[in-house]
Design a protein around this motif. Sequence first.
Motif, PDB file in Angstrom:
ATOM      1  N   ARG A   1      -2.666 -23.863 -10.745  1.00  0.00           N
ATOM      2  CA  ARG A   1      -3.224 -23.052 -11.830  1.00  0.00           C
ATOM      3  C   ARG A   1      -2.351 -21.824 -12.075  1.00  0.00           C
ATOM      4  N   SER A   2      -1.810 -21.274 -10.997  1.00  0.00           N
ATOM      5  CA  SER A   2      -0.910 -20.138 -11.142  1.00  0.00           C
ATOM      6  C   SER A   2       0.335 -20.528 -11.931  1.00  0.00           C
ATOM      7  N   ILE A   3       0.830 -21.736 -11.643  1.00  0.00           N
ATOM      8  CA  ILE A   3       2.011 -22.228 -12.375  1.00  0.00           C
ATOM      9  C   ILE A   3       1.695 -22.363 -13.860  1.00  0.00           C
ATOM     10  N   MET A   4       0.555 -22.967 -14.179  1.00  0.00           N
ATOM     11  CA  MET A   4       0.206 -23.194 -15.586  1.00  0.00           C
ATOM     12  C   MET A   4      -0.130 -21.889 -16.306  1.00  0.00           C
ATOM     13  N   ASN A   5      -0.684 -20.934 -15.556  1.00  0.00           N
ATOM     14  CA  ASN A   5      -1.020 -19.642 -16.172  1.00  0.00           C
ATOM     15  C   ASN A   5       0.216 -18.813 -16.497  1.00  0.00           C
ATOM     16  N   SER A   6       1.375 -19.216 -15.942  1.00  0.00           N
ATOM     17  CA  SER A   6       2.607 -18.475 -16.205  1.00  0.00           C
ATOM     18  C   SER A   6       3.258 -18.883 -17.527  1.00  0.00           C
TER      19      SER A   6
END
Length: 550
Positions: free
Chosen positions: A544-549
Motif C-alpha cells: 500500500r505504501s508503494i501504491m500510495n507513492s
Amino acid sequence: MPGEKQTAVKYYVGVDVGSASVRAALVDGFGTVVAHAEQPIQVWEPQPDHYEQSSADIWAACCSVTKEVVCGVDASQIQGLGFDGTCSLVVVDKQFQPLAVNCEGQNHRNVIMWMDHRAASQVERINATQHRVLNYVGGAMSVEMQPPKLLWIKENLPESWEKVGYFFDLPDFLSWKATGVTARSLCTVVCKWTYTSDRGWDDSFWKMIGLEDLVKDKYEKIGNHVLSPGEAVGEGLTPEAAKDLGLPEGIAVAASLIDAHAGGLGVIGADVKGHNLPCENQPITSRVAMICGTSSCHMGVSETPIFVPGVWGPYFSAMVPGLWLNEGGQSATGKLIDHVVRGHVAFPELEAKAAASAHSIYTYLNSHLDLIKKSLPVGFLTVDLHVWPDFHGNRSPLTDLTLKGMVVGLTLSRGLDELALIYLATIQAIALGTRHILEAMQAAGHDITTLFLCGGLSKNPLFVQMHADITGKPVVLSKEVESVLVGAAILGACASGDFASIQEAMAKMGKIGRVVQPNHEHKRFYDKKYEVFLKLVEHQREYRSIMNSL
C-alpha cells in the motif's frame, strides 16, 4: 412429598438483541435455560458500509419472543428482566418517535448499527485531536463507537439533528421502553461514549470535536443519569410494557449491558473446581471471555487499570463491578466465515450434500476435512494456504479500519476440497487474530491462562479446537450454550434483589460444560503459521505504501 410445602422456582427473563435476531430465555436461579425463543429482525444496507435497523421492529421482536418463553408460566414466579443488545445507535425525537438516520428520510430506519462504518472521516478527525479520553479506548477511537456516528448525523442530516430528543445505545433504549426511564447503563456510556466512572462526561472533548450542542443541555440527549449494570431501573415494568411483553407489571428491570459484556457475565465467573484448569484457585483476572458471533469480543478484567495499545479500555465496572475491563475484538468473524464459504463456487455442491446428509454446512465441512486429512492432523492441511482475516478492517490490536483481507496460496482448483481448505484457513486466521490480541494484552500486564468461549461460533468444535491449539490455552465452554442470555438473566436476577451482587449471581448461574485442551504437539506448526500471519500484514502495508507513492 404430599403435605410438604414446595418452594416455588424463581425465574428471570433475559432478552438479547443481536445483529440479525432477537432472542429471549426463561432462566432459573441455577442458570438453567428453561425456555428459549428467537425471531429475525430486519437489516437495511442502503449503500456500502451503511447498516440500519428499526427500533420499532426490534421492540416488536422483543415482545414476541418474551411472550413465547413465559407462556404457561405462573407470573408470580417471574422476578426480574434483563436486556442486552448490540452497541447500535438509536435516534428518536423529543416525543420519542423514530428519526431517520439516512438521506432518504425513512424515519422507521432510525438505528445505525454497530458495524456501520459510514463515519470513517469523522473518526479520523476525532483521533487526530489526541484528546485524553482516547487513552481509555486503546489510544484510538473505533468507527463503531458513538461519537463519530453522532458527528456524521450532525454533518450529513441537519434536519434530523435539529429534531433529536435522545440518542440511545440500543441496550439503554430497551430499558427505557420497559420502564419509561431514560437512565443509561454505565456499561454503554463508558465503553462506547467516552463517559468515565470518576469524572463523568468531559466537556472539552465534545467541544473539541464539534458536538458542543450536547454539553449545552447538560447531556440530556445522551444521558445524565447513569446506573450500574444490574441495578434496578425506576419502578420496574410499566403497564404498557408489561402488556407488550406478557410479563407482570412492576417486576424489576435491570440496567442493561452490551451483548458481548452479557456473554462475559454469563461465563467468566463460573466455578471451575475439579476441571484441572490453570485458573483454578486464581483470581478471575486470569480469565478472558470470548464472545464469538457475527464478530468476536475478548473481555479481560483487572484489579488495576491496564492500558493496552489497540485494545479498548480500561473501563471501570463496565462488566464486573469493581474491576477494570479491557475489550479486544475482531469486527468480522462469523460473518467472515459465512462470506468465504457462501461466496465459493463449490457452495451449491456443499449445500446439496449437507442437506442430503441432514447436517449443517459447517458440520459437513468439518467431516469433509476429516476425510481429506489422511494421516495429517487436520490443521496441518493449510501449510501452503494463509488468510489475513480483516475483510472489515482491524479493530484490535492494530486499530486500522483501512486494512483489507488477504488470501495467499490459491490454486485453480474449484471443488469441495478447496472450499473446505479455505474454510479451515479462515478459522485459523481468526484464531491467530485472537492470539495477536492476547499477546498485546499480556505484554501490557494481563496474566491470562484460560479462555472462556460462548456465542454461536463456540458450537463449532473446529473453531474451538483451533483456538485452543493456536493460543496454547485451554478453552472452557459453558454448560448453557446461550451464555449471553444467561448473562442478561443475571442482570434481572440482581435487579430483583434475589442475589446480593453480580459476582454472587455469576458464580451461581454460570456453569461449565466442557473443557477443550490444546494439543501441545502441534505448537511448532502454529508458531510458524503465526509468523506467516504477522508477515501478511507487513506485506499489505508495504504494497500500500508503494501504491500510495504514485
